[in-house]
Design a protein around this motif. Sequence first.
Motif, mmCIF file in Angstrom:
data_model
loop_
_atom_site.group_PDB
_atom_site.id
_atom_site.type_symbol
_atom_site.label_atom_id
_atom_site.label_comp_id
_atom_site.label_asym_id
_atom_site.label_seq_id
_atom_site.Cartn_x
_atom_site.Cartn_y
_atom_site.Cartn_z
ATOM 1 N N UNK A 1 71.824 21.634 4.865
ATOM 2 C CA UNK A 1 72.574 20.365 4.787
ATOM 3 C C UNK A 1 73.040 20.091 3.357
ATOM 4 N N UNK A 2 72.241 20.490 2.373
ATOM 5 C CA UNK A 2 72.636 20.316 0.969
ATOM 6 C C UNK A 2 73.864 21.160 0.641
ATOM 7 N N UNK A 3 73.909 22.383 1.200
ATOM 8 C CA UNK A 3 75.073 23.239 0.985
ATOM 9 C C UNK A 3 76.328 22.623 1.609
ATOM 10 N N UNK A 4 76.166 22.031 2.799
ATOM 11 C CA UNK A 4 77.302 21.365 3.443
ATOM 12 C C UNK A 4 77.787 20.210 2.582
ATOM 13 N N UNK A 5 76.851 19.445 2.021
ATOM 14 C CA UNK A 5 77.216 18.313 1.157
ATOM 15 C C UNK A 5 77.955 18.802 -0.086
ATOM 16 N N UNK A 6 77.426 19.887 -0.710
ATOM 17 C CA UNK A 6 78.091 20.423 -1.899
ATOM 18 C C UNK A 6 79.482 20.939 -1.568
ATOM 19 N N UNK A 7 79.642 21.568 -0.411
ATOM 20 C CA UNK A 7 80.954 22.069 -0.005
ATOM 21 C C UNK A 7 81.966 20.937 0.086
ATOM 22 N N UNK B 1 62.410 21.940 5.220
ATOM 23 C CA UNK B 1 62.973 22.336 3.929
ATOM 24 C C UNK B 1 64.168 23.259 4.078
ATOM 25 N N UNK B 2 64.081 24.194 5.040
ATOM 26 C CA UNK B 2 65.198 25.115 5.277
ATOM 27 C C UNK B 2 66.423 24.363 5.791
ATOM 28 N N UNK B 3 66.212 23.453 6.735
ATOM 29 C CA UNK B 3 67.325 22.654 7.268
ATOM 30 C C UNK B 3 67.928 21.794 6.173
ATOM 31 N N UNK B 4 67.084 21.223 5.325
ATOM 32 C CA UNK B 4 67.575 20.386 4.221
ATOM 33 C C UNK B 4 68.427 21.204 3.251
ATOM 34 N N UNK B 5 68.013 22.466 3.048
ATOM 35 C CA UNK B 5 68.802 23.335 2.173
ATOM 36 C C UNK B 5 70.192 23.593 2.723
#
Length: 394
Positions: free
Chosen positions: A205-211, A199-203
Motif C-alpha cells: 500500500x505504501x508503494x501505491x501511495x508513492x506511485x 507489514x507486507x500488505x502495508x508495504x
Amino acid sequence: MEERKSGVQQIDYTLLFLLFVLMCFSLLAIYSGSGQYFSDDPTYYVKRQIIWFIAGVIIMSGVMVIDYDMYKNFSIPLYGIGVVLLLLVAYSPLGVFRNGSQRWLDLGPAEVQPSEFMKIFLIIAMAHLLYRVTMNRTTKDLKSDLIIVAKVFAIGLPPFFLILTQPDLGTALVIASIMVTMLLMSGVAWRILFVLGIGAVSGILSLVYLHNNNFELFSKIIASHQLDRIYGWLDPYEHQGSYGYQLVNALRGIGSGQLYGSGFMQGVQTQSDRIPEIHTDFIFTVIGEEFGFLGATILIVTYFLLFYRMVIIALSCNNLFGTYLVSGVIGLLVFQVFQNIAMTIGLMPITGLALPFISYGGSALLTNMIAMGIVLNVNIRTKHYMFETEESSL
C-alpha cells in the motif's frame, strides 16, 4: 515395532511417475513451441532439454545417495558460497548483463545463474537453523518465537535483497516464499505471522501511495521495466501494442484452446511467433492452446498430486531436519507453479519465473531436480513403524 524396508523399496515411485509425466508434458510443449525458431532443426531445444533431464536425473540420484542428515555439515559453507556467488554477479567483471538485468556468471565454457542454486542452499541452511533452534528451545513463548523470526530473516534477507537488485523480482519472491513456508512449519505463533502479513500488505500500500503522490521516490524503488509489467498486467488490452502484448496473445491462445485444444502443433498463437519466450516463461500457453482445458487440468492435477505426496513425506518424517527440508522444497515449487500459471492467465504480474519441470532451461531444471532428490532422500531414510502410536512417533 519398526517395519524394515530397503532403500529401493522405500523410494517413492509415485513421485517418480509424476515427474515422468511432467517431463513428457515438457518435451511435447517445448517441441511445439520452439520449432519455429529453428526451421532447419525443430528438435534443437528438445534435444538440449533431454540432455538437461538426463543430467538432472543423475544429480538427483547422487543427492539421494548421501544421508540428508549429513547436509547439516555443509549448510553454512553452501550458504556462504551462494552469497559470494551473488556478490560476484553484482560486483565483479564476471557478471553478465542481459535483457535489462544482471543475473549470470560467465565461467568461460558456460554461464550459470547463482540465484537458482541459492534457493537450495537457503533451504538447507534454514532447515538446519530451525532444527537447532527447535531442539534447543525449552519453552515456547513470544520471546523465543521472535528469536526464530529474527534468525530466519537474518539468513533469508541477504540473498533476497541481492537477487532483488539484479533485478530479479520473481526469484526474490521465491526466496520470500521459502522463508514464509519454513516459518509456518517452525510453529511460530500465528499472531507474529499475522503481524508480518500486515507489514507486507502495508508495504504494498505504501508503494501505491508513492506511485500516486511521489513518483520520483517510487521510481527509485521500482524499476521502469517492472512498472511497465504492472501496467501491462492491470490493463493488458490498453497496452497490447507494448508491454501488454505478451499477455494479450497468451490469453488469446489459451482461450482459443477451449475444452480439447486446437491439437498438437496446431496452435495459431503458438506457431505464429506472437508470444516471446513461449518455450520458457510462457510455456503454459502452449499447453492451454494445443491441449485445451483438459490438458491444462491434467497438468495442474499432476502438480497437485506431486505436492500432496511431498506434504505426506514431510508429515510422516520423524526427523525435524527432514521435515524442514521438504517444507522448504514445497515452498520453492508451489510458489513457482502458482506464479507462472497465474501470470500466463493474467492473475499475477509477469515475472521471469519458469514453470517447474516444464519450461526449457538448464539451471532452473537442475535446481528443481536437486530439490526432488532431497525429498526422495528424506522419504528413503524415514523409519516407518508398525502399530505406530502418537507417543512412539515423538
